[in-house]
Design a protein around this motif. Structure first.
Motif, PDB file in Angstrom:
ATOM      1  N   LEU A  63      30.547 -33.360   1.838  1.00 32.38           N
ATOM      2  CA  LEU A  63      30.855 -33.581   0.428  1.00 32.38           C
ATOM      3  C   LEU A  63      32.349 -33.829   0.223  1.00 32.38           C
ATOM      4  O   LEU A  63      33.189 -33.225   0.905  1.00 32.38           O
ATOM      5  CB  LEU A  63      30.419 -32.375  -0.411  1.00 32.38           C
ATOM      6  CG  LEU A  63      28.932 -32.017  -0.350  1.00 32.38           C
ATOM      7  CD1 LEU A  63      28.650 -30.798  -1.225  1.00 32.38           C
ATOM      8  CD2 LEU A  63      28.068 -33.197  -0.756  1.00 32.38           C
TER       9      LEU A  63
ATOM     10  N   ALA B 187      25.790 -31.084   2.395  1.00 35.13           N
ATOM     11  CA  ALA B 187      24.514 -31.097   1.674  1.00 35.13           C
ATOM     12  C   ALA B 187      23.555 -32.016   2.416  1.00 35.13           C
ATOM     13  O   ALA B 187      23.950 -32.729   3.348  1.00 35.13           O
ATOM     14  CB  ALA B 187      24.716 -31.556   0.232  1.00 35.13           C
TER      15      ALA B 187
ATOM     16  N   LEU C 219      23.768 -25.440  -7.527  1.00 32.73           N
ATOM     17  CA  LEU C 219      22.755 -25.612  -6.485  1.00 32.73           C
ATOM     18  C   LEU C 219      22.585 -24.339  -5.663  1.00 32.73           C
ATOM     19  O   LEU C 219      23.484 -23.489  -5.636  1.00 32.73           O
ATOM     20  CB  LEU C 219      23.159 -26.768  -5.568  1.00 32.73           C
ATOM     21  CG  LEU C 219      23.225 -28.149  -6.207  1.00 32.73           C
ATOM     22  CD1 LEU C 219      23.827 -29.139  -5.213  1.00 32.73           C
ATOM     23  CD2 LEU C 219      21.847 -28.610  -6.660  1.00 32.73           C
TER      24      LEU C 219
ATOM     25  N   VAL D  97      23.767 -26.295  -0.714  1.00 29.93           N
ATOM     26  CA  VAL D  97      25.087 -26.642  -0.200  1.00 29.93           C
ATOM     27  C   VAL D  97      25.476 -25.573   0.814  1.00 29.93           C
ATOM     28  O   VAL D  97      25.274 -24.372   0.574  1.00 29.93           O
ATOM     29  CB  VAL D  97      26.139 -26.705  -1.328  1.00 29.93           C
ATOM     30  CG1 VAL D  97      27.541 -26.861  -0.757  1.00 29.93           C
ATOM     31  CG2 VAL D  97      25.828 -27.854  -2.275  1.00 29.93           C
TER      32      VAL D  97
ATOM     33  N   MET E 219      27.328 -38.254  -4.852  1.00 31.96           N
ATOM     34  CA  MET E 219      28.481 -38.208  -5.754  1.00 31.96           C
ATOM     35  C   MET E 219      29.755 -38.499  -4.974  1.00 31.96           C
ATOM     36  O   MET E 219      29.963 -37.953  -3.886  1.00 31.96           O
ATOM     37  CB  MET E 219      28.612 -36.829  -6.414  1.00 31.96           C
ATOM     38  CG  MET E 219      27.490 -36.464  -7.338  1.00 31.96           C
ATOM     39  SD  MET E 219      27.795 -34.820  -8.064  1.00 31.96           S
ATOM     40  CE  MET E 219      26.303 -34.578  -9.001  1.00 31.96           C
TER      41      MET E 219
ATOM     42  N   PRO F 144      32.170 -34.772  -6.166  1.00 36.53           N
ATOM     43  CA  PRO F 144      31.488 -33.639  -6.789  1.00 36.53           C
ATOM     44  C   PRO F 144      32.491 -32.563  -7.181  1.00 36.53           C
ATOM     45  O   PRO F 144      33.560 -32.445  -6.577  1.00 36.53           O
ATOM     46  CB  PRO F 144      30.537 -33.153  -5.700  1.00 36.53           C
ATOM     47  CG  PRO F 144      31.139 -33.625  -4.424  1.00 36.53           C
ATOM     48  CD  PRO F 144      31.830 -34.917  -4.740  1.00 36.53           C
ATOM     49  N   THR F 145      32.154 -31.784  -8.187  1.00 37.53           N
ATOM     50  CA  THR F 145      33.024 -30.718  -8.659  1.00 37.53           C
ATOM     51  C   THR F 145      32.462 -29.361  -8.246  1.00 37.53           C
ATOM     52  O   THR F 145      31.310 -29.247  -7.808  1.00 37.53           O
ATOM     53  CB  THR F 145      33.135 -30.768 -10.190  1.00 37.53           C
ATOM     54  OG1 THR F 145      31.831 -30.486 -10.751  1.00 37.53           O
ATOM     55  CG2 THR F 145      33.616 -32.142 -10.662  1.00 37.53           C
TER      56      THR F 145
ATOM     57  N   ILE G 277      23.825 -34.566  -4.954  1.00 40.20           N
ATOM     58  CA  ILE G 277      25.251 -34.242  -4.834  1.00 40.20           C
ATOM     59  C   ILE G 277      25.887 -35.008  -3.682  1.00 40.20           C
ATOM     60  O   ILE G 277      27.074 -35.328  -3.713  1.00 40.20           O
ATOM     61  CB  ILE G 277      25.452 -32.714  -4.686  1.00 40.20           C
ATOM     62  CG1 ILE G 277      26.926 -32.360  -4.933  1.00 40.20           C
ATOM     63  CG2 ILE G 277      24.996 -32.223  -3.302  1.00 40.20           C
ATOM     64  CD1 ILE G 277      27.171 -30.865  -5.013  1.00 40.20           C
TER      65      ILE G 277
ATOM     66  N   ASP H  77      29.339 -28.493  -9.962  1.00 41.92           N
ATOM     67  CA  ASP H  77      28.199 -29.175  -9.339  1.00 41.92           C
ATOM     68  C   ASP H  77      27.674 -28.357  -8.157  1.00 41.92           C
ATOM     69  O   ASP H  77      26.458 -28.218  -7.968  1.00 41.92           O
ATOM     70  CB  ASP H  77      28.598 -30.571  -8.848  1.00 41.92           C
ATOM     71  CG  ASP H  77      28.953 -31.522  -9.978  1.00 41.92           C
ATOM     72  OD1 ASP H  77      28.342 -31.405 -11.053  1.00 41.92           O
ATOM     73  OD2 ASP H  77      29.848 -32.370  -9.773  1.00 41.92           O
ATOM     74  N   VAL H  78      28.608 -27.836  -7.349  1.00 44.84           N
ATOM     75  CA  VAL H  78      28.218 -27.027  -6.186  1.00 44.84           C
ATOM     76  C   VAL H  78      27.560 -25.726  -6.637  1.00 44.84           C
ATOM     77  O   VAL H  78      26.522 -25.309  -6.105  1.00 44.84           O
ATOM     78  CB  VAL H  78      29.448 -26.734  -5.300  1.00 44.84           C
ATOM     79  CG1 VAL H  78      29.089 -25.757  -4.177  1.00 44.84           C
ATOM     80  CG2 VAL H  78      30.011 -28.021  -4.721  1.00 44.84           C
TER      81      VAL H  78
ATOM     82  N   SER I 286      20.215 -35.654  -0.961  1.00 44.10           N
ATOM     83  CA  SER I 286      20.457 -34.910  -2.194  1.00 44.10           C
ATOM     84  C   SER I 286      21.315 -35.710  -3.172  1.00 44.10           C
ATOM     85  O   SER I 286      22.096 -36.586  -2.785  1.00 44.10           O
ATOM     86  CB  SER I 286      21.136 -33.576  -1.892  1.00 44.10           C
ATOM     87  OG  SER I 286      22.417 -33.790  -1.322  1.00 44.10           O
TER      88      SER I 286
END
Length: 331
Positions: free
Chosen positions: A271, A182, A202, A251, A191, A194-195, A188, A198-199, A186
């Motif tokens: 990420l 990413a 976006l 992403v 984070m 991230p889960t 994310i 979450d992805v 950003s």
């Protein structure tokens, strides 16, 4: 058959072959004339001359353009092969006359360009500064025909098993996993863990639908109970991925070594999400019967040396690979 043999041996000239290839490339008389810097009537006359010599119709003409006939397709392949060998021979003669180290034509997938190929070219230039490397980026569907016609000296990229063939020699260099990336700025990227939801929330940059990696990435989303983003962009270009990730807050998915190089340059952030993907290794494909130039053989060795250095850099140190010993039980 004797008539065709005489035409191919004695009557066809280089300009005839150049015309056939240009017509196949542009599929249009006008654009072919512009490329060859002649008039459109001159292109039509020359094509009629070739077809009269062979006694065959090589191209179908219509208002939409030109299309090779069944007889024209093998003639196009023959012309491409001859012109590729002519170009290679000319380059080798020029190199010998000028003291340069020659020219190498490489077909490469995006996965190999930012690190493996770039570092290998740097190694080549350190010992042969005047060597020339032409890089054509694409996928196996596009590049393997060029390799077989002699328009490329070898291919470097993912060794997709579906493209294995008796006339091709493959050499595995290393395994190359994928990671999600990413923009550095950003939310994310900040984070820690991230889960997949979450992805999925976006914009997403994915490989084209025909790429084997596309299906595997979609399965990752489904495995975690979410659908891929409806705000979707498709590309196999790493430059396009980085641009869209940066400008649209998307992403994207890149090979790990490329992502690490780009992250070091401040172009993206990897990420902390696991991609459980089985992807083909990165390696080299050559034609078994091909006679490679000294420059091509030298670049191939640079690729092997670069790959070995990459494997060493990824190997965990003995200290970090040791398992922590459990504390002794109290007595």
């Amino acid at each position: 058959m004797a008539h065709l043999d005489r035409v191919f041996r004695s009557n066809l000239k280089l300009r005839h072959l150049q015309l056939v290839v240009a017509l196949d490339e542009f599929r249009h008389l006008g654009r072919t004339a512009e490329f060859l810097a002649v008039s459109q009537p001159a292109v039509s006359r020359m094509l009629s001359e070739i077809e009269a010599m062979l006694g065959l119709a090589l191209f179908e003409r219509s208002s939409r353009g030109t299309e090779p006939t069944e007889a024209g397709e093998p003639v196009v392949r023959f012309a491409r092969g001859v012109l590729a060998q002519y170009q290679r021979t000319r380059d080798e003669i020029d190199a010998a006359a000028s003291g340069a180290a020659g020219k190498t034509r490489v077909g490469s997938m995006a996965v190999a360009v930012p690190v493996l190929l770039a570092d290998a070219v740097a190694r080549l230039k350190a010992v042969s500064p005047r060597a020339t490397v032409l890089v054509e980026e694409g996928d196996l569907t596009h590049l393997l025909p060029k390799l077989r016609l002699g328009e490329l000296d070898f291919f470097v990229g993912r060794l997709e098993p579906g493209y294995a063939a008796p006339d091709l020699a493959t050499e595995t260099l290393y395994e190359e996993p994928m990671v999600a990336v990413a923009a550095v700025s950003s939310a994310i990227a900040r984070m820690r863990r991230p889960t997949w939801p979450d992805v999925a929330a976006l914009p997403c940059v994915m490989p084209p639908p025909w790429a084997s990696l596309r299906v595997k990435l979609e399965q990752q989303f489904h495995r975690h109970g979410v659908e891929p983003s409806a705000d979707l962009m498709e590309t196999s270009s790493y430059l396009a991925v980085l641009t869209l990730v940066g400008q649209r807050g998307a992403v994207g998915f890149l090979a790990r070594s490329a992502a690490q190089r780009f992250e070091h340059q401040g172009l993206c952030r990897i990420l902390g999400i696991t991609l459980d993907l089985q992807v083909p290794p990165v390696g080299i494909i050559t034609l078994r019967e091909a006679r490679l130039s000294a420059s091509s053989r030298q670049l191939l060795q640079c690729l092997r040396d670069t790959a070995a250095a990459l494997r060493r850099s990824w190997r965990p140190s003995p200290r970090s690979s040791r398992k922590a010993r459990p504390a002794p039980a109290p007595r």
